[in-house]
Scaffold this motif. Structure first.
Motif, PDB file in Angstrom:
ATOM      1  N   HIS A  69       0.354   4.842  -0.430  1.00 47.88           N
ATOM      2  CA  HIS A  69      -0.749   6.118  -0.661  1.00 47.88           C
ATOM      3  C   HIS A  69      -0.242   7.182   0.199  1.00 47.88           C
ATOM      4  O   HIS A  69      -0.768   8.313   0.044  1.00 47.88           O
ATOM      5  CB  HIS A  69      -1.963   5.748  -0.158  1.00 47.88           C
ATOM      6  CG  HIS A  69      -2.418   4.746  -0.954  1.00 47.88           C
ATOM      7  ND1 HIS A  69      -3.150   4.906  -2.207  1.00 47.88           N
ATOM      8  CD2 HIS A  69      -2.756   3.226  -0.729  1.00 47.88           C
ATOM      9  CE1 HIS A  69      -3.591   3.563  -2.671  1.00 47.88           C
ATOM     10  NE2 HIS A  69      -3.309   2.667  -1.845  1.00 47.88           N
ATOM     11  N   LEU A  80       0.947  -0.961   0.088  1.00 54.88           N
ATOM     12  CA  LEU A  80       0.145  -0.110   0.113  1.00 54.88           C
ATOM     13  C   LEU A  80       1.047   1.258   0.081  1.00 54.88           C
ATOM     14  O   LEU A  80       1.561   1.424   0.965  1.00 54.88           O
ATOM     15  CB  LEU A  80      -0.825  -0.148   1.116  1.00 54.88           C
ATOM     16  CG  LEU A  80      -1.643  -1.361   1.584  1.00 54.88           C
ATOM     17  CD1 LEU A  80      -2.426  -1.186   3.006  1.00 54.88           C
ATOM     18  CD2 LEU A  80      -2.472  -1.654   0.675  1.00 54.88           C
ATOM     19  N   TYR A 123      -8.282   2.311   5.099  1.00 52.78           N
ATOM     20  CA  TYR A 123      -8.046   1.259   4.178  1.00 52.78           C
ATOM     21  C   TYR A 123      -9.348   0.175   4.359  1.00 52.78           C
ATOM     22  O   TYR A 123      -9.660  -0.052   5.529  1.00 52.78           O
ATOM     23  CB  TYR A 123      -6.766   0.462   3.924  1.00 52.78           C
ATOM     24  CG  TYR A 123      -5.437   1.313   3.954  1.00 52.78           C
ATOM     25  CD1 TYR A 123      -5.206   1.512   2.605  1.00 52.78           C
ATOM     26  CD2 TYR A 123      -4.919   1.781   4.920  1.00 52.78           C
ATOM     27  CE1 TYR A 123      -4.005   2.494   2.558  1.00 52.78           C
ATOM     28  CE2 TYR A 123      -3.775   2.818   4.965  1.00 52.78           C
ATOM     29  CZ  TYR A 123      -3.558   3.027   3.417  1.00 52.78           C
ATOM     30  OH  TYR A 123      -2.388   3.746   3.351  1.00 52.78           O
ATOM     31  N   ASP A 124      -9.679  -0.396   3.556  1.00 55.94           N
ATOM     32  CA  ASP A 124     -10.682  -1.539   3.438  1.00 55.94           C
ATOM     33  C   ASP A 124      -9.898  -2.910   3.677  1.00 55.94           C
ATOM     34  O   ASP A 124      -8.776  -3.120   2.667  1.00 55.94           O
ATOM     35  CB  ASP A 124     -11.394  -1.648   2.143  1.00 55.94           C
ATOM     36  CG  ASP A 124     -12.621  -2.821   2.411  1.00 55.94           C
ATOM     37  OD1 ASP A 124     -12.434  -3.706   3.235  1.00 55.94           O
ATOM     38  OD2 ASP A 124     -13.388  -3.024   1.519  1.00 55.94           O
ATOM     39  N   LYS A 142      -4.989   7.649   6.508  1.00 56.60           N
ATOM     40  CA  LYS A 142      -5.483   6.969   5.454  1.00 56.60           C
ATOM     41  C   LYS A 142      -6.070   5.888   5.973  1.00 56.60           C
ATOM     42  O   LYS A 142      -5.851   5.017   7.015  1.00 56.60           O
ATOM     43  CB  LYS A 142      -4.595   6.439   4.344  1.00 56.60           C
ATOM     44  CG  LYS A 142      -3.737   7.374   3.589  1.00 56.60           C
ATOM     45  CD  LYS A 142      -4.471   8.416   2.499  1.00 56.60           C
ATOM     46  CE  LYS A 142      -3.373   9.180   1.962  1.00 56.60           C
ATOM     47  NZ  LYS A 142      -4.106   9.940   1.024  1.00 56.60           N
ATOM     48  N   THR A 171     -10.189  -5.210   0.467  1.00 55.38           N
ATOM     49  CA  THR A 171      -9.369  -5.040  -1.050  1.00 55.38           C
ATOM     50  C   THR A 171      -8.104  -4.210  -0.774  1.00 55.38           C
ATOM     51  O   THR A 171      -7.400  -4.057  -1.698  1.00 55.38           O
ATOM     52  CB  THR A 171     -10.483  -4.052  -1.652  1.00 55.38           C
ATOM     53  OG1 THR A 171     -10.744  -2.893  -0.924  1.00 55.38           O
ATOM     54  CG2 THR A 171     -11.805  -5.118  -1.819  1.00 55.38           C
ATOM     55  N   TYR A 172      -7.693  -3.688   0.474  1.00 55.41           N
ATOM     56  CA  TYR A 172      -6.668  -2.906   0.784  1.00 55.41           C
ATOM     57  C   TYR A 172      -6.776  -1.436  -0.158  1.00 55.41           C
ATOM     58  O   TYR A 172      -5.690  -1.004  -0.315  1.00 55.41           O
ATOM     59  CB  TYR A 172      -5.505  -3.690   0.526  1.00 55.41           C
ATOM     60  CG  TYR A 172      -5.211  -4.749   1.473  1.00 55.41           C
ATOM     61  CD1 TYR A 172      -5.204  -4.734   2.903  1.00 55.41           C
ATOM     62  CD2 TYR A 172      -5.219  -6.305   1.033  1.00 55.41           C
ATOM     63  CE1 TYR A 172      -5.193  -5.803   3.599  1.00 55.41           C
ATOM     64  CE2 TYR A 172      -5.230  -7.351   1.639  1.00 55.41           C
ATOM     65  CZ  TYR A 172      -5.198  -7.287   2.983  1.00 55.41           C
ATOM     66  OH  TYR A 172      -5.005  -8.358   3.694  1.00 55.41           O
ATOM     67  N   ASN A 173      -7.921  -1.156  -0.309  1.00 55.11           N
ATOM     68  CA  ASN A 173      -8.027   0.302  -1.179  1.00 55.11           C
ATOM     69  C   ASN A 173      -8.175   1.128   0.063  1.00 55.11           C
ATOM     70  O   ASN A 173      -9.095   0.998   0.938  1.00 55.11           O
ATOM     71  CB  ASN A 173      -9.317   0.183  -2.278  1.00 55.11           C
ATOM     72  CG  ASN A 173      -8.671  -0.837  -3.452  1.00 55.11           C
ATOM     73  OD1 ASN A 173      -7.668  -0.959  -3.776  1.00 55.11           O
ATOM     74  ND2 ASN A 173      -9.632  -1.512  -3.829  1.00 55.11           N
ATOM     75  N   VAL A 174      -7.871   2.531  -0.559  1.00 54.61           N
ATOM     76  CA  VAL A 174      -8.288   3.726   0.395  1.00 54.61           C
ATOM     77  C   VAL A 174      -9.508   3.961   0.178  1.00 54.61           C
ATOM     78  O   VAL A 174     -10.081   4.363  -0.981  1.00 54.61           O
ATOM     79  CB  VAL A 174      -7.305   4.887   0.008  1.00 54.61           C
ATOM     80  CG1 VAL A 174      -7.500   6.086   0.733  1.00 54.61           C
ATOM     81  CG2 VAL A 174      -6.058   4.519   0.255  1.00 54.61           C
ATOM     82  N   VAL A 175     -10.459   4.161   1.235  1.00 54.74           N
ATOM     83  CA  VAL A 175     -11.799   4.462   1.231  1.00 54.74           C
ATOM     84  C   VAL A 175     -12.104   5.988   1.905  1.00 54.74           C
ATOM     85  O   VAL A 175     -13.061   6.397   1.468  1.00 54.74           O
ATOM     86  CB  VAL A 175     -12.572   3.575   1.901  1.00 54.74           C
ATOM     87  CG1 VAL A 175     -12.548   2.102   1.479  1.00 54.74           C
ATOM     88  CG2 VAL A 175     -12.150   3.487   3.607  1.00 54.74           C
TER      89      VAL A 175
END
Length: 520
Positions: free
Chosen positions: A246, A244, A275-276, A273, A279-283
Motif C-alpha cells: 500500500h 501488503l 492495518y487490521d 498506514k 484481515t491485513y486491510n488498511v483501515v
C-alpha cells in the motif's frame, strides 16, 4: 401572519472515503506539535511503564521526552559519533543504544549514568533490543553479525553470522527470551534460537529489509522492505501468509498498536498506514509533511510520534472525551403574587430568534424572479454552492415563474446561465432539473438567436455539442446494458439446462443400478 418559508436547498453528501469506526478513532488526535532536531530521526521508542516517556535517537544523542509537555526530560549524550536504535527495557528504567562507534551503551534513565559498555562488533550497530526477560541485550550490526550480551557480566554470550550484507533490522520474540529475528540488506530474514546457537530458518523478503516486527503471540512476524510488508508464520517454518503493498516508496518502520489489533507502517512516501491484524486491510492513513523514518505509539494509543527525514518530530496526543452538554432552557422569572409569598407567579419568556433570509429568498418573497435568479448566478454562489442555484430553479419551476426569470436576457447574465447549464448538465444530482431549464431556455430564445450577441450564440453552440455528447453516452450505456442482459440471460439458461439434465439423469442412473442388482 405566517412567516415566509425559505427555499429548501438540498445539501448532497460529498463523495469521499467511507466513514468507519477506525477513521473516527484515529482522527481523535490533537493537531501535531512539531519539534525540530539536528538530523534525521533514526528511532523512536516508548517506555512500557507509565508515564510512557518516549526516547528519540537522533544525531549524537538519545533524548527522552515527556509526552504531555513535549519537552526533553533526559538527555543521554555520551556518544562521540551518531547514535542508533535507543530502546527501553520493559520496566522503563534502563535504555540501550548502538551507534557508529560499534559499541552498545546501557543507560540508567533516571540518573542518565552509563552503566555498561558492550564491545565486540567491528562496524556500526543500528539496532539494539532487550530480550523478553530483561537480562540480555541483542545487537544487530553492519559487520553482518547478530550478538547476544549478558547485562550482569558485560560479556558476549553468542554471535550469529548468517547474513552477507548490513543488518539494519531486528526483533526479539515477545513470547520467548531465546528467539531472535534479524533482517539484512541481503534481502533475507533469519530466525535464531540462542539456546542452540543455530539459525532455525531463513526467508527471502526480495528487497533490503528495513524493519521487523513480532505480533504479540510470537507466532507471526512481519518484515518491511521496498514497498511491501510481508507476513510470515514462524510456527510453520517461515510460511508466507500475506503481502501488503500500500506504499509507493520504501517502508522504513513497523509498529504494533491497539493492544495488538493494529499494525502501523511508516514510509518515505510521507504516509503511515494502519492495518487490521485480522484481515491485513488498511483501515486508516496518517499524512505527514516529510518522509517517515521512524514511528512510536504509546500504550492505549494515547500518543503517536513520527520522526521524519528532515529532522522533524510530530507528536499527536489523543483528545480527552469532555462532553459539554449545553441545554437551552426557558427563562423563568418568579414574582410574588399578592400577599402570599410562598406561591410565586411564573412568567415564561420565549427566546425569539429572528429569521435570516438570503437575498434570493428576499426577492422570491416579493415575486421578483429575475432578481432572485441573478442572486444565485453570481460566481461565488454558482461555483461554491451549486445546490442553492438548483434549488432556486426548482422553486421557480414550482411557481411557474421560470420563463419570466429567463426571458429578456442578453449579454453576461445569459452567458452565466448557459455556462452553469453546460457544467452541470451531465450531473447525477442536478441533471433532471438542468435539462428542464435548458429546454425552457431554448424555447424562449430559439426564434431570436440572431438578435443575441456573439458570446451567447457561441454558448448555445457549446450547449448543442454537450447535448450531443450526452446523447451518445446514453446510447453507449444502453448498448452495454443490452449486452449485459444477454450475458445474464445466457448464464441463467445454462444453469437451468444443467438442473434439468441432472433431474433427468439421476432417475436413469438409479434405474440402471436397480437393474444390475436384480440381475446379480
Amino acid at each position: 401572519m405566517a412567516a415566509f418559508k425559505k427555499t429548501n436547498a438540498k445539501i448532497f453528501t460529498k463523495t469521499g472515503p467511507e466513514i468507519t469506526p477506525d477513521n473516527i478513532y484515529w482522527k481523535k488526535y490533537t493537531p501535531p506539535v512539531l519539534v525540530k532536531e539536528f538530523g534525521p530521526i533514526d528511532y523512536i521508542d516508548f517506555s512500557p511503564a507509565e508515564p510512557h516517556f518516549f526516547a528519540v535517537t537522533c544525531s549524537v544523542r538519545v533524548q527522552v521526552y515527556n509526552p504531555i509537555t513535549k519537552l526533553v526530560t533526559k538527555n543521554l549524550s555520551k556518544f562521540k559519533e551518531a547514535a542508533y536504535g535507543g530502546s527501553f527495557r520493559r520496566d522503563g528504567r534502563l535504555l540501550c543504544a548502538g551507534g557508529e562507534e560499534a559499541v552498545i551503551r546501557l543507560f540508567d534513565v533516571n540518573t542518565r549514568s552509563l552503566l555498561r559498555l558492550f564491545q565486540g562488533h567491528e562496524s556500526a550497530v543500528h539496532r539494539t533490543f532487550f530480550t523478553n526477560d530483561g537480562l540480555r541485550i541483542t545487537s544487530f550490526s553492519d559487520d553482518k553479525t547478530v550478538a547476544l550480551w549478558d547485562i550482569a557480566t558485560e560479556k558476549q554470550l553468542c554471535s550469529f553470522t548468517g547474513h552477507n550484507d548490513y543488518i539494519r533490522a531486528g526483533a526479539v520474540s515477545p513470547a520467548s527470551p531465546d528467539i531472535v529475528l534479524s533482517g539484512s540488506y541481503d534481502k533475507t530474514v533469519q530466525m535464531y534460537d540462542t539456546r542452540t546457537n543455530k539459525s532455525l530458518f531463513t526467508v527471502n523478503h526480495e528487497a533490503p529489509v528495513e524493519s521487523l516486527l513480532f505480533l504479540p503471540s510470537g507466532g507471526i512476524f512481519l518484515s518491511a522492505g521496498g514497498t511491501e510488508v510481508k507476513v510470515w508464520d514462524a510456527l510453520a517454518g517461515g510460511r508466507l501468509l500475506a503481502k501488503l503493498s500500500h506504499h509507493h516508496k520504501t517502508i522504513m518502520c513497523l509498529r504494533i498498536a491497539s493492544n495488538g489489533h493494529r499494525i502501523l507502517s511508516g514510509s518515505l512516501d510521507r504516509h503511515i498506514k494502519i492495518y487490521d491484524t485480522g484481515t491485513y486491510n488498511v483501515v486508516h492513513t496518517l499524512d505527514y509533511p516529510s518522509g517517515v523514518l521512524s514511528v512510536g505509539i504509546s500504550a492505549d494509543d494515547e500518543t503517536i510520534v513520527a520522526g521524519m527525514v528532515n529532522g522533524l518530530i510530530s507528536v499527536k496526543r489523543r483528545e480527552e472525551n469532555v462532553k459539554d452538554i449545553k441545554s437551552r432552557s426557558k427563562k423563568i422569572s418568579y414574582r410574588h403574587a399578592g400577599a402570599n409569598l410562598h406561591t410565586p407567579a411564573i412568567e415564561i419568556i420565549h427566546d425569539e430568534t429572528k429569521q435570516i433570509m438570503g437575498k434570493h429568498d428576499h426577492f422570491l418573497r416579493k415575486f421578483q424572479y429575475s432578481k432572485a435568479l441573478d442572486c444565485v448566478m453570481m460566481n461565488y454562489v454558482a461555483n461554491k454552492t451549486p445546490h442553492v442555484t438548483v434549488a432556486v430553479f426548482q422553486e421557480l419551476i414550482r411557481r411557474h415563474g421560470l420563463k419570466q426569470a429567463l426571458a429578456g436576457r442578453n449579454g453576461k447574465s445569459l452567458v452565466n446561465i448557459l455556462k452553469f447549464i453546460i457544467k452541470h448538465l451531465g450531473s447525477l444530482k442536478f441533471g433532471r432539473v438542468i435539462l428542464y431549464v435548458a429546454n425552457i431556455l431554448m424555447d424562449i430564445y430559439e426564434e431570436n438567436l440572431e438578435e443575441l450577441g456573439a458570446e451567447p450564440r457561441t454558448m448555445f453552440t457549446l450547449l448543442a455539442r454537450k447535448l450531443e455528447e450526452e446523447e451518445e453516452l446514453t446510447i453507449s450505456l444502453l448498448e452495454l446494458q443490452g449486452a449485459l442482459h444477454m450475458l445474464l440471460a445466457g448464464a441463467e439458461t445454462e444453469t437451468l439446462a444443467t438442473d434439468i439434465d441432472s433431474q433427468i439423469l439421476e432417475p436413469s442412473i438409479a434405474a440402471q443400478k436397480n437393474l444390475i442388482l436384480s440381475i446379480n
